[in-house]
Design a protein around this motif. Structure first.
Motif, PDB file in Angstrom:
ATOM      1  N   HIS A   1     -17.824   0.825  -0.978  1.00 37.44           N
ATOM      2  CA  HIS A   1     -16.599   1.619  -0.938  1.00 37.44           C
ATOM      3  C   HIS A   1     -15.375   0.729  -0.724  1.00 37.44           C
ATOM      4  O   HIS A   1     -14.266   1.091  -1.127  1.00 37.44           O
ATOM      5  N   TYR A   2     -15.573  -0.438  -0.096  1.00 38.35           N
ATOM      6  CA  TYR A   2     -14.453  -1.350   0.142  1.00 38.35           C
ATOM      7  C   TYR A   2     -13.860  -1.874  -1.162  1.00 38.35           C
ATOM      8  O   TYR A   2     -12.715  -2.338  -1.190  1.00 38.35           O
ATOM      9  N   GLU A   3     -14.630  -1.803  -2.255  1.00 42.77           N
ATOM     10  CA  GLU A   3     -14.108  -2.232  -3.555  1.00 42.77           C
ATOM     11  C   GLU A   3     -13.074  -1.245  -4.091  1.00 42.77           C
ATOM     12  O   GLU A   3     -12.233  -1.606  -4.923  1.00 42.77           O
ATOM     13  N   ALA A   4     -13.151   0.007  -3.628  1.00 45.55           N
ATOM     14  CA  ALA A   4     -12.256   1.051  -4.132  1.00 45.55           C
ATOM     15  C   ALA A   4     -11.173   1.426  -3.129  1.00 45.55           C
ATOM     16  O   ALA A   4     -10.097   1.891  -3.528  1.00 45.55           O
ATOM     17  N   ALA A   5     -11.449   1.242  -1.844  1.00 46.50           N
ATOM     18  CA  ALA A   5     -10.501   1.656  -0.799  1.00 46.50           C
ATOM     19  C   ALA A   5     -10.069   0.418  -0.017  1.00 46.50           C
ATOM     20  O   ALA A   5     -10.878  -0.177   0.696  1.00 46.50           O
ATOM     21  N   GLU A   6      -8.816   0.031  -0.149  1.00 47.49           N
ATOM     22  CA  GLU A   6      -8.372  -1.242   0.412  1.00 47.49           C
ATOM     23  C   GLU A   6      -7.814  -1.142   1.826  1.00 47.49           C
ATOM     24  O   GLU A   6      -7.415  -2.143   2.411  1.00 47.49           O
ATOM     25  N   TYR A   7      -7.772   0.074   2.379  1.00 46.73           N
ATOM     26  CA  TYR A   7      -7.220   0.256   3.727  1.00 46.73           C
ATOM     27  C   TYR A   7      -8.295   0.830   4.644  1.00 46.73           C
ATOM     28  O   TYR A   7      -8.846   1.897   4.380  1.00 46.73           O
ATOM     29  N   TYR A   8      -8.575   0.112   5.727  1.00 44.34           N
ATOM     30  CA  TYR A   8      -9.567   0.546   6.714  1.00 44.34           C
ATOM     31  C   TYR A   8      -8.877   0.569   8.071  1.00 44.34           C
ATOM     32  O   TYR A   8      -8.423  -0.469   8.567  1.00 44.34           O
ATOM     33  N   SER A   9      -8.779   1.752   8.660  1.00 42.06           N
ATOM     34  CA  SER A   9      -8.002   1.950   9.892  1.00 42.06           C
ATOM     35  C   SER A   9      -8.921   2.352  11.035  1.00 42.06           C
ATOM     36  O   SER A   9      -9.669   3.330  10.926  1.00 42.06           O
ATOM     37  N   LEU A  10      -8.867   1.636  12.138  1.00 44.19           N
ATOM     38  CA  LEU A  10      -9.832   1.783  13.225  1.00 44.19           C
ATOM     39  C   LEU A  10      -9.495   2.969  14.130  1.00 44.19           C
ATOM     40  O   LEU A  10      -9.163   2.804  15.305  1.00 44.19           O
ATOM     41  N   THR A  11      -9.626   4.158  13.582  1.00 45.80           N
ATOM     42  CA  THR A  11      -9.457   5.376  14.371  1.00 45.80           C
ATOM     43  C   THR A  11     -10.621   5.587  15.328  1.00 45.80           C
ATOM     44  O   THR A  11     -10.455   6.168  16.394  1.00 45.80           O
ATOM     45  N   GLU A  12     -11.821   5.164  14.930  1.00 47.07           N
ATOM     46  CA  GLU A  12     -13.026   5.261  15.768  1.00 47.07           C
ATOM     47  C   GLU A  12     -13.173   6.667  16.342  1.00 47.07           C
ATOM     48  O   GLU A  12     -13.444   6.864  17.521  1.00 47.07           O
ATOM     49  N   HIS A  13     -13.008   7.643  15.492  1.00 49.48           N
ATOM     50  CA  HIS A  13     -12.949   9.045  15.912  1.00 49.48           C
ATOM     51  C   HIS A  13     -14.322   9.659  16.164  1.00 49.48           C
ATOM     52  O   HIS A  13     -14.431  10.654  16.867  1.00 49.48           O
ATOM     53  N   LEU A  14     -15.350   9.097  15.567  1.00 47.09           N
ATOM     54  CA  LEU A  14     -16.699   9.634  15.761  1.00 47.09           C
ATOM     55  C   LEU A  14     -17.665   8.518  16.122  1.00 47.09           C
ATOM     56  O   LEU A  14     -17.652   7.443  15.518  1.00 47.09           O
ATOM     57  N   ILE A  15     -18.510   8.786  17.104  1.00 46.27           N
ATOM     58  CA  ILE A  15     -19.609   7.892  17.476  1.00 46.27           C
ATOM     59  C   ILE A  15     -20.850   8.782  17.520  1.00 46.27           C
ATOM     60  O   ILE A  15     -21.120   9.440  18.527  1.00 46.27           O
TER      61      ILE A  15
END
Length: 330
Positions: A222-236
């Motif tokens: 998925h990193y090939e298609a989505a270039e923004y990864y934001s560390l919300t860490e909303h679910l564990i």
């Protein structure tokens, strides 16, 4: 990261499942195990070790094999196949388990755990046993709990620093109303979708984004298609190594002991590999040019979850004490 000692609690969990009926004499059996992840993934390595060790230690009374990449069906199908005994064991995420085992929806409440370590302590203790008992009632024997890290938001449009950055984005979520409510509370458009369809949907613009952990973000490409990864860490969200109750009850006491021990060992292995795999996956996506950003004010996201919690408790008043027990355990 510390690994909590789990042996006593998991023994108690397994014992709960055996109260329903006495174990039958063991017979030679071939066990099929479901796994959604690819070869080399931390969960896959641990599951394959579990299968290998069970096969060796039972001296062929059980011949266990893991089928990876979801080739035996998506998780909802695999849950039903395991409940009915068509599949013998599986690694299930608790997210899609909610429609079958309502108690597990508690584990999908956003920010219910303050950290991965907090999740481990809860699931390895008395509260975790309550979830195991609920699963056993639905013909799933949870013998150990796996890690799935922190899930964060990623997308094709922009970094997410505040809830306002989520507004209008079409975000894939797992098939659970709680995740839909969570994204909508942030102003996004939640889209439940099968995991295997996400990559192409990101590529074609059907989706703007999704949410997952580092290893899944990387191994799914998925990193090939989505270039923004934001560390919300909303679910564990914890995962289980679950055995079909029919398969469990067909085992002798000796073989139950073996399967239980190997499930606990697999959990310890998976958690250790998860830490290593997460860091390796993080480096892969950074090297590929993905923009990873910290979210400095997570409280702004958490505050918007009030209606999600209120709606959940209103619909499930019997689960309020379980929610409070987790929130007060940290």
């Amino acid at each position: 990261m510390k690994t909590t000692s789990t042996t006593k609690t998991f023994y108690a969990i397994a014992a709960t499942a055996t109260l329903v009926t006495m174990a039958l004499p063991a017979q030679a059996d071939t066990w099929r195990g479901w796994n959604i992840h690819p070869p080399g993934y931390p969960n896959t390595v641990a599951l394959e070790a579990f299968a290998k060790n069970v096969t060796e230690r039972t001296e062929g009374r059980i011949t266990a094999q893991v089928y990876n990449n979801g080739v035996l069906g998506d998780q909802p199908d695999a849950i039903e196949q395991t409940r009915s005994g068509v599949l013998n064991f599986a690694n299930f995420n608790m997210g899609p388990m909610g429609p079958i085992v309502p108690e597990t929806n508690v584990l999908s409440l956003p920010f219910i755990f303050s950290s991965v370590e907090h999740m481990h302590e809860v699931m390895d203790g008395e509260i975790g046993q309550q979830f195991a008992e609920a699963l056993a009632e639905k013909n799933l024997v949870a013998l150990s709990w796996f890690d799935s890290g922190e899930r964060s938001l990623y997308n094709t449009k922009r970094p997410i620093h505040t809830p306002e950055d989520v507004q209008g984005l079409k975000i894939r979520v797992m098939n659970n109303d709680l995740y839909v409510d969570m994204i909508e509370a942030l102003g996004g458009n939640a889209t439940p979708m099968a995991y295997g369809e996400v990559y192409q949907s990101l590529k074609t613009g059907v989706l703007d984004g999704a949410e997952n952990n580092y290893p899944s973000f990387q191994s799914s490409n998925h990193y090939e298609a989505a270039e923004y990864y934001s560390l919300t860490e909303h679910l564990i969200i914890p995962e289980c190594l679950c055995i079909a109750r029919a398969s469990w009850e067909a085992l002798s006491a000796e073989d139950q002991e073996i399967v239980r021990e190997e499930a606990i060992k697999a959990s310890a292995m998976q958690r250790e590999l998860w830490v290593e795999g997460s860091e390796a996956s993080r480096q892969v996506v950074l090297d590929a040019g993905v923009q990873v950003n910290e979210v400095e004010d997570k409280a702004a996201f958490q505050q918007l979850m009030g209606p999600v919690y209120a709606g959940f408790i209103e619909a499930n008043p019997d689960l309020e004490s379980l929610v409070n027990a987790i929130r007060n355990s940290n």
